[in-house]
Scaffold this motif. Structure first.
Motif, PDB file in Angstrom:
ATOM      1  N   ALA A   1       1.315  -8.732  -1.716  1.00 60.35           N
ATOM      2  CA  ALA A   1       0.585  -8.468  -0.478  1.00 60.35           C
ATOM      3  C   ALA A   1      -0.894  -8.240  -0.759  1.00 60.35           C
ATOM      4  O   ALA A   1      -1.766  -8.736  -0.031  1.00 60.35           O
ATOM      5  CB  ALA A   1       1.188  -7.259   0.228  1.00 60.35           C
ATOM      6  N   ALA A   2      -1.190  -7.492  -1.818  1.00 53.76           N
ATOM      7  CA  ALA A   2      -2.591  -7.260  -2.169  1.00 53.76           C
ATOM      8  C   ALA A   2      -3.269  -8.552  -2.605  1.00 53.76           C
ATOM      9  O   ALA A   2      -4.406  -8.837  -2.204  1.00 53.76           O
ATOM     10  CB  ALA A   2      -2.678  -6.215  -3.274  1.00 53.76           C
TER      11      ALA A   2
ATOM     12  N   THR B   1      -6.988  -4.600  -6.026  1.00 53.08           N
ATOM     13  CA  THR B   1      -6.741  -3.169  -5.869  1.00 53.08           C
ATOM     14  C   THR B   1      -5.889  -2.935  -4.615  1.00 53.08           C
ATOM     15  O   THR B   1      -5.815  -3.785  -3.731  1.00 53.08           O
ATOM     16  CB  THR B   1      -8.053  -2.385  -5.747  1.00 53.08           C
ATOM     17  OG1 THR B   1      -8.812  -2.885  -4.644  1.00 53.08           O
ATOM     18  CG2 THR B   1      -8.869  -2.509  -7.023  1.00 53.08           C
ATOM     19  N   LEU B   2      -5.276  -1.764  -4.578  1.00 48.58           N
ATOM     20  CA  LEU B   2      -4.411  -1.386  -3.458  1.00 48.58           C
ATOM     21  C   LEU B   2      -4.789   0.030  -3.032  1.00 48.58           C
ATOM     22  O   LEU B   2      -4.873   0.935  -3.869  1.00 48.58           O
ATOM     23  CB  LEU B   2      -2.944  -1.441  -3.883  1.00 48.58           C
ATOM     24  CG  LEU B   2      -1.895  -1.137  -2.814  1.00 48.58           C
ATOM     25  CD1 LEU B   2      -1.911  -2.201  -1.716  1.00 48.58           C
ATOM     26  CD2 LEU B   2      -0.507  -1.054  -3.448  1.00 48.58           C
ATOM     27  N   GLU B   3      -5.041   0.215  -1.759  1.00 46.85           N
ATOM     28  CA  GLU B   3      -5.420   1.522  -1.231  1.00 46.85           C
ATOM     29  C   GLU B   3      -4.170   2.273  -0.794  1.00 46.85           C
ATOM     30  O   GLU B   3      -3.402   1.796   0.048  1.00 46.85           O
ATOM     31  CB  GLU B   3      -6.380   1.361  -0.052  1.00 46.85           C
ATOM     32  CG  GLU B   3      -7.703   0.712  -0.433  1.00 46.85           C
ATOM     33  CD  GLU B   3      -8.660   0.607   0.728  1.00 46.85           C
ATOM     34  OE1 GLU B   3      -8.370   1.211   1.795  1.00 46.85           O
ATOM     35  OE2 GLU B   3      -9.692  -0.080   0.576  1.00 46.85           O
ATOM     36  N   LEU B   4      -3.956   3.435  -1.404  1.00 49.91           N
ATOM     37  CA  LEU B   4      -2.805   4.272  -1.080  1.00 49.91           C
ATOM     38  C   LEU B   4      -3.203   5.293  -0.031  1.00 49.91           C
ATOM     39  O   LEU B   4      -4.296   5.857  -0.087  1.00 49.91           O
ATOM     40  CB  LEU B   4      -2.290   4.975  -2.337  1.00 49.91           C
ATOM     41  CG  LEU B   4      -1.992   4.089  -3.546  1.00 49.91           C
ATOM     42  CD1 LEU B   4      -1.445   4.932  -4.686  1.00 49.91           C
ATOM     43  CD2 LEU B   4      -1.029   2.978  -3.180  1.00 49.91           C
ATOM     44  N   GLY B   5      -2.333   5.541   0.890  1.00 47.51           N
ATOM     45  CA  GLY B   5      -2.632   6.518   1.927  1.00 47.51           C
ATOM     46  C   GLY B   5      -1.827   6.246   3.181  1.00 47.51           C
ATOM     47  O   GLY B   5      -0.879   5.443   3.194  1.00 47.51           O
ATOM     48  N   ASP B   6      -2.229   6.934   4.250  1.00 46.30           N
ATOM     49  CA  ASP B   6      -1.493   6.798   5.507  1.00 46.30           C
ATOM     50  C   ASP B   6      -1.573   5.387   6.056  1.00 46.30           C
ATOM     51  O   ASP B   6      -0.630   4.920   6.725  1.00 46.30           O
ATOM     52  CB  ASP B   6      -2.054   7.784   6.538  1.00 46.30           C
ATOM     53  CG  ASP B   6      -1.724   9.234   6.181  1.00 46.30           C
ATOM     54  OD1 ASP B   6      -0.748   9.431   5.426  1.00 46.30           O
ATOM     55  OD2 ASP B   6      -2.450  10.140   6.627  1.00 46.30           O
ATOM     56  N   ALA B   7      -2.677   4.697   5.806  1.00 40.09           N
ATOM     57  CA  ALA B   7      -2.811   3.326   6.328  1.00 40.09           C
ATOM     58  C   ALA B   7      -1.735   2.432   5.729  1.00 40.09           C
ATOM     59  O   ALA B   7      -1.168   1.575   6.423  1.00 40.09           O
ATOM     60  CB  ALA B   7      -4.203   2.774   6.019  1.00 40.09           C
TER      61      ALA B   7
ATOM     62  N   VAL C   1      -5.624  -0.010  -9.294  1.00 41.75           N
ATOM     63  CA  VAL C   1      -5.765  -1.384  -9.754  1.00 41.75           C
ATOM     64  C   VAL C   1      -4.377  -1.951 -10.027  1.00 41.75           C
ATOM     65  O   VAL C   1      -3.552  -1.310 -10.691  1.00 41.75           O
ATOM     66  CB  VAL C   1      -6.625  -1.453 -11.026  1.00 41.75           C
ATOM     67  CG1 VAL C   1      -6.714  -2.889 -11.543  1.00 41.75           C
ATOM     68  CG2 VAL C   1      -8.012  -0.897 -10.758  1.00 41.75           C
ATOM     69  N   VAL C   2      -4.106  -3.150  -9.519  1.00 43.85           N
ATOM     70  CA  VAL C   2      -2.804  -3.807  -9.703  1.00 43.85           C
ATOM     71  C   VAL C   2      -2.917  -4.743 -10.906  1.00 43.85           C
ATOM     72  O   VAL C   2      -3.594  -5.772 -10.842  1.00 43.85           O
ATOM     73  CB  VAL C   2      -2.391  -4.572  -8.437  1.00 43.85           C
ATOM     74  CG1 VAL C   2      -1.007  -5.188  -8.625  1.00 43.85           C
ATOM     75  CG2 VAL C   2      -2.412  -3.649  -7.232  1.00 43.85           C
ATOM     76  N   LEU C   3      -2.263  -4.385 -12.000  1.00 37.34           N
ATOM     77  CA  LEU C   3      -2.414  -5.135 -13.245  1.00 37.34           C
ATOM     78  C   LEU C   3      -1.870  -6.557 -13.136  1.00 37.34           C
ATOM     79  O   LEU C   3      -2.442  -7.501 -13.690  1.00 37.34           O
ATOM     80  CB  LEU C   3      -1.703  -4.389 -14.378  1.00 37.34           C
ATOM     81  CG  LEU C   3      -1.854  -4.986 -15.778  1.00 37.34           C
ATOM     82  CD1 LEU C   3      -3.317  -5.054 -16.191  1.00 37.34           C
ATOM     83  CD2 LEU C   3      -1.058  -4.170 -16.801  1.00 37.34           C
ATOM     84  N   GLN C   4      -0.776  -6.739 -12.414  1.00 38.51           N
ATOM     85  CA  GLN C   4      -0.199  -8.073 -12.270  1.00 38.51           C
ATOM     86  C   GLN C   4      -1.201  -9.035 -11.618  1.00 38.51           C
ATOM     87  O   GLN C   4      -1.346 -10.190 -12.042  1.00 38.51           O
ATOM     88  CB  GLN C   4       1.078  -8.008 -11.430  1.00 38.51           C
ATOM     89  CG  GLN C   4       1.697  -9.372 -11.134  1.00 38.51           C
ATOM     90  CD  GLN C   4       2.934  -9.277 -10.257  1.00 38.51           C
ATOM     91  OE1 GLN C   4       3.574  -8.231 -10.196  1.00 38.51           O
ATOM     92  NE2 GLN C   4       3.261 -10.351  -9.572  1.00 38.51           N
ATOM     93  N   ASN C   5      -1.925  -8.583 -10.610  1.00 32.52           N
ATOM     94  CA  ASN C   5      -2.909  -9.431  -9.950  1.00 32.52           C
ATOM     95  C   ASN C   5      -4.087  -9.734 -10.863  1.00 32.52           C
ATOM     96  O   ASN C   5      -4.666 -10.831 -10.819  1.00 32.52           O
ATOM     97  CB  ASN C   5      -3.392  -8.754  -8.672  1.00 32.52           C
ATOM     98  CG  ASN C   5      -2.276  -8.594  -7.657  1.00 32.52           C
ATOM     99  OD1 ASN C   5      -1.159  -9.045  -7.885  1.00 32.52           O
ATOM    100  ND2 ASN C   5      -2.564  -7.956  -6.540  1.00 32.52           N
TER     101      ASN C   5
ATOM    102  N   THR D   1      -7.114 -13.648 -14.108  1.00 35.19           N
ATOM    103  CA  THR D   1      -7.594 -13.966 -15.461  1.00 35.19           C
ATOM    104  C   THR D   1      -7.152 -15.354 -15.880  1.00 35.19           C
ATOM    105  O   THR D   1      -7.920 -16.104 -16.499  1.00 35.19           O
ATOM    106  CB  THR D   1      -7.060 -12.919 -16.457  1.00 35.19           C
ATOM    107  OG1 THR D   1      -7.563 -11.627 -16.099  1.00 35.19           O
ATOM    108  CG2 THR D   1      -7.487 -13.260 -17.872  1.00 35.19           C
ATOM    109  N   LYS D   2      -5.919 -15.731 -15.558  1.00 38.09           N
ATOM    110  CA  LYS D   2      -5.443 -17.082 -15.872  1.00 38.09           C
ATOM    111  C   LYS D   2      -6.280 -18.124 -15.125  1.00 38.09           C
ATOM    112  O   LYS D   2      -6.675 -19.157 -15.694  1.00 38.09           O
ATOM    113  CB  LYS D   2      -3.974 -17.195 -15.480  1.00 38.09           C
ATOM    114  CG  LYS D   2      -3.373 -18.597 -15.658  1.00 38.09           C
ATOM    115  CD  LYS D   2      -3.388 -19.046 -17.106  1.00 38.09           C
ATOM    116  CE  LYS D   2      -2.526 -20.277 -17.321  1.00 38.09           C
ATOM    117  NZ  LYS D   2      -2.947 -21.424 -16.477  1.00 38.09           N
ATOM    118  N   ALA D   3      -6.580 -17.868 -13.854  1.00 38.59           N
ATOM    119  CA  ALA D   3      -7.398 -18.803 -13.085  1.00 38.59           C
ATOM    120  C   ALA D   3      -8.814 -18.892 -13.657  1.00 38.59           C
ATOM    121  O   ALA D   3      -9.409 -19.974 -13.713  1.00 38.59           O
ATOM    122  CB  ALA D   3      -7.443 -18.371 -11.623  1.00 38.59           C
TER     123      ALA D   3
END
Length: 460
Positions: free
Chosen positions: A45-46, A62-68, A147-151, A156-158
């Motif tokens: 999703a990110a 990155t992913l923002e954690l919180g109520d949103a 920070v989402v390491l998988q993304n 980096t591959k691209a």
């Protein structure tokens, strides 16, 4: 809905939105499957730009954690995900998600840190700092970014694919602004990376992947084995490339301006508006002068860039020649010079001569022990074998002839021209011109048999 976008398996939604924390001990495989599904869904999703964000530009790394995030994941049917805190706890503990401030400030590579062996007390403290306690009714009051390491690995591959053909030093050096303009829209299927994404990516590529070298203002794509330092030449090349890009953009804009003013002047002439036509032509002339100046400056800068590239090529050439000289010096030292080669060749010729002498002696001994063959005896034996073969062929032909005559005898008498019947064998024999079937009988011995045959023929 957002929860359907990130969790495509509709049948699993009840299990994913339930409090599946007890499965950690009761059903470890099921627990890990649910956690993996949530982590994969949040990462995708990110990366696709669907995660909620406060910034106008969507963040993909990155992913923002919180109520949103909780509100975006809320389902009318299943409510809010009860085990989301546990999912994020697992992701942070394993290093698949990293707090953004820590990621940007640390000097050590994230791959040198064993995130999987962080004590749960430390992980719990980190989670409490971002408002997560892992309970079924936990909320996320503190807004934090991870920070989402998988993304990062996907981007980096691209980036590696996009820069694979950048070999020359001039092609691998950028100012920070030029780097941003070059790659922000070319790494994620047409989606534009945010400024925050590019900062994270540059940090990751330089510190963790050792692909880039940067001093904050200049960025260089490193070759294998190249140091991470930025030289004054690198900074000069980066500034020159940025200025060339800006002037190129200005010339394009001025060219469009000249075309627009020319069209406006033409329209004023058609309207017979002399004042507007003159004003427009003056503006056009000013734009043309500016365009001419920009082109002249741009040509000078491109000439300087060409000289720099030639100088860089010369440096590389001299380095190659220098290393080649050292290699030749080492090989020549191993050879030992022309005198040593002459000595080796002389010794080789001497040894080869000894081999020839030994071979000649062996050949002479073999010739002395040989047997002298009488050629006449060989000829006589060959003639005898040929004569025997001819006799076999003649006997074979005679046998074939007798077989054919016997077949003709079975057909009965055959009339001849004078009306007298003759046997097929006699007719065939006559046709053959007196061929003798038996090689041991002479023609004279066969004549009485012919007379007897004539007497047996009745007269008409």
């Amino acid at each position: 809905m957002f929860h359907m976008l990130i969790l495509c398996n509709r049948a699993r939604l009840p299990a994913l939105y339930s409090d599946f924390r007890p499965q950690r001990t009761l059903n470890p495989d099921g627990f890990q499957a649910n956690v993996s599904a949530w982590k994969r869904g949040l990462s995708n999703a990110a990366l696709a730009g669907h995660a909620p964000s406060k910034s106008p530009a969507r963040n993909h790394l990155t992913l923002e954690l919180g109520d949103a995030l909780l509100r975006a994941l809320e389902s009318p049917q299943f409510g809010r995900p009860l085990a989301l805190g546990t999912v994020l706890q697992e992701a942070l503990a394993s290093g698949e998600m990293l707090p953004l401030p820590h990621f940007m400030k640390t000097t050590q590579s994230i791959y040198h840190i064993s995130w999987g062996r962080i004590p749960w007390a430390v992980a719990g403290w980190a989670l409490r700092q971002i408002g997560l306690t892992g309970g079924p009714s936990d909320s996320m009051p503190k807004e934090q970014v991870v920070v989402v390491l998988q993304n990062l690995e996907v981007i980096t591959k691209a980036f590696s694919d996009a820069t694979a053909d950048r070999i020359a030093p001039f092609e691998r050096i950028f100012s920070r602004k030029h780097f941003r303009r070059t790659f922000e829209a070319n790494l994620l299927d047409g989606q534009r990376l945010s400024d925050n994404d590019l900062d994270v990516l540059i940090k990751f590529l330089s510190r963790d992947k050792e692909v880039l070298a940067t001093d904050g203002n200049t960025i260089k794509i490193r070759e294998r084995g190249e140091t991470a330092s930025i030289s004054d030449e690198d900074s000069a090349i980066a500034s020159l490339k940025e200025l060339i890009e800006e002037l190129t953009h200005q010339t394009k804009a001025l060219s469009r301006r000249v075309e627009e003013l020319s069209q406006a002047a033409m329209d004023a002439v058609r309207r017979k508006d002399r004042v507007s036509a003159l004003a427009t032509l003056k503006s056009k002339k000013l734009a043309e002068n500016n365009l001419k100046t920009r082109y002249a400056t741009l040509n000078q800068l491109e000439d300087v860039a060409t000289k720099i590239q030639q100088a860089a090529d010369n440096v590389q050439l001299v380095r190659v020649m220098e290393s080649s000289t050292g290699a030749l010096r080492s090989l020549n030292a191993q050879v030992g010079g022309a005198d040593r080669v002459d000595a080796v060749l002389d010794d080789l010729r001497e040894q080869m001569g000894q081999v020839d002498e030994v071979g000649n002696v062996i050949a002479e001994v073999g010739a002395g022990a040989g047997v002298i063959i009488d050629e006449s005896e060989v000829d006589d034996e060959l003639e005898s074998m040929l004569e025997e073969e001819r006799e076999k062929e003649a006997a074979k032909e005679a046998e074939e002839t007798r077989r054919r005559l016997a077949e003709l005898e079975k057909l009965g008498p055959t009339p001849v021209a004078d009306g007298r019947p003759v046997s097929p064998a006699t007719a065939t024999a006559d046709a053959l011109g007196g061929m003798h079937l038996d090689t041991d009988e002479s023609p004279k011995e066969q004549e009485p048999e012919k007379e007897k045959e004539k007497e047996m023929i009745p007269a008409e």
